[in-house]
Design a protein around this motif. Sequence first.
Motif, PDB file in Angstrom:
ATOM      1  N   ASN A  95     -47.687   3.009 -56.614  1.00 20.77           N
ATOM      2  CA  ASN A  95     -46.463   3.326 -57.461  1.00 20.77           C
ATOM      3  C   ASN A  95     -46.502   4.822 -57.998  1.00 20.77           C
ATOM      4  OD1 ASN A  95     -45.020   0.850 -57.476  1.00 20.77           O
ATOM      5  ND2 ASN A  95     -46.685  -0.051 -58.551  1.00 20.77           N
ATOM      6  N   THR A 121     -41.092   8.074 -55.257  1.00 23.62           N
ATOM      7  CA  THR A 121     -42.074   7.214 -54.814  1.00 23.62           C
ATOM      8  C   THR A 121     -42.295   6.946 -53.342  1.00 23.62           C
ATOM      9  OG1 THR A 121     -40.712   5.204 -54.978  1.00 23.62           O
ATOM     10  CG2 THR A 121     -42.027   5.553 -57.087  1.00 23.62           C
ATOM     11  N   CYS A 149     -45.108  -2.606 -52.842  1.00 23.57           N
ATOM     12  CA  CYS A 149     -44.677  -1.735 -53.595  1.00 23.57           C
ATOM     13  C   CYS A 149     -43.191  -2.077 -53.928  1.00 23.57           C
ATOM     14  CB  CYS A 149     -44.651  -0.284 -52.841  1.00 23.57           C
ATOM     15  SG  CYS A 149     -46.215   0.035 -51.881  1.00 23.57           S
ATOM     16  N   LYS A 162     -39.583   2.663 -57.519  1.00 22.19           N
ATOM     17  CA  LYS A 162     -39.073   3.146 -58.808  1.00 22.19           C
ATOM     18  C   LYS A 162     -37.792   3.840 -58.656  1.00 22.19           C
ATOM     19  CE  LYS A 162     -41.386   5.430 -62.621  1.00 22.19           C
ATOM     20  NZ  LYS A 162     -40.090   6.413 -62.919  1.00 22.19           N
ATOM     21  N   SER A 187     -33.833   2.483 -60.711  1.00 15.73           N
ATOM     22  CA  SER A 187     -35.052   1.817 -60.345  1.00 15.73           C
ATOM     23  C   SER A 187     -34.786   0.265 -60.019  1.00 15.73           C
ATOM     24  CB  SER A 187     -35.930   1.832 -61.656  1.00 15.73           C
ATOM     25  OG  SER A 187     -36.190   3.227 -62.228  1.00 15.73           O
TER      26      SER A 187
END
Length: 341
Positions: A123, A209, A310, A313, A340
């Motif tokens: 992250n 990200t 993952c 974000k 997000s």
Amino acid sequence: MIAFAVLSLLLPTLVSAHGYVAQVTIDGTVYKGNPVGTTPTVDSVIRQVNTNSPVKGATNPDINCGAGAQLAKDVANANPGSTVEVLWSGGTSGTSPWPHNTGPIMHYMAKCDGSCASYNSTNAEWFKISELGLESNDQTWYQAQLQSGSPATVTIPSTLAAGNYLLRSEIIALQLAVTEGGAEFYPACIQLSVGGSQTGGPTSSEEVTFPGGYTDTDPGILTPNIYNPPITYTFPGPPVAAFVSGGSSSSGSGSGSSASPSSSPTPSSAPSTHSPTPSSPANVGGSPPPSSASSSPTPTPTSGGSGSTCRRKRSLTSGAQTNVNASSKSRMHKRRLGGSH
């Protein structure tokens, strides 16, 4: 038709011609990497990958630091303004030149939570510090310089705040990117401890990200006209962070702390003067490593596979456009930042 004719001629070599980061030189100090798919024998600062094959698909978790990337045991010392030379090699042993010549070279950084030798980058919030695309007006890619054994050179931003950082060196090979999912991503992560007393850094809107920073249909990743010059190229991802000297990018050759791949000879191996930080190898930001090492892995690309632990974000679609032709060059940036989730 011309593009497909070119591809048919290149395909036999493209299938087997892959590579990885074999060595990094920081202000003259050389740090060797471990060959792909082998038991590590060097306390390296380069996170070892388990295959020299590209990452396929922008949502593939391996796009973070490379296929099956493992924590490295050592951390390299650097300073704001330090020169980092990243030697990309073809094959699996680090003795062959980089095989590809079409596509951008980009560098990102992300701050580690604690020592980078134990930091899981799944992250991580990455900001771009350089991008290199087409050289001036001759429609030649800077990536082509790597084929002669030159490293990709990048400068740590002179105003970057002290701390522990991952440096993410990325090549996107575009020779098959005329169709969706054809782009080949080669990311690699280098563990750094940056000294100094500066205070610069990115804004949250300049961070992404991985996965999350790209989509398979972004301009600069899907490139149907890549073999129809004059090429108009768009760098994917965010722009170079504004705090980097010369922040906004221009005309394919990149900006900020971008630098042309060095043509100077690569120094021979030299011992690291930095003490390794103990850490057991662990898979970070990618898929699990193979059960057994192989010195000649068979490429097994996947297109757009999510399968990621993952969580994105944020996602960012870049519309930053670079026009390169004989008479003019310009660039416009348009970005749309998703929420997000």
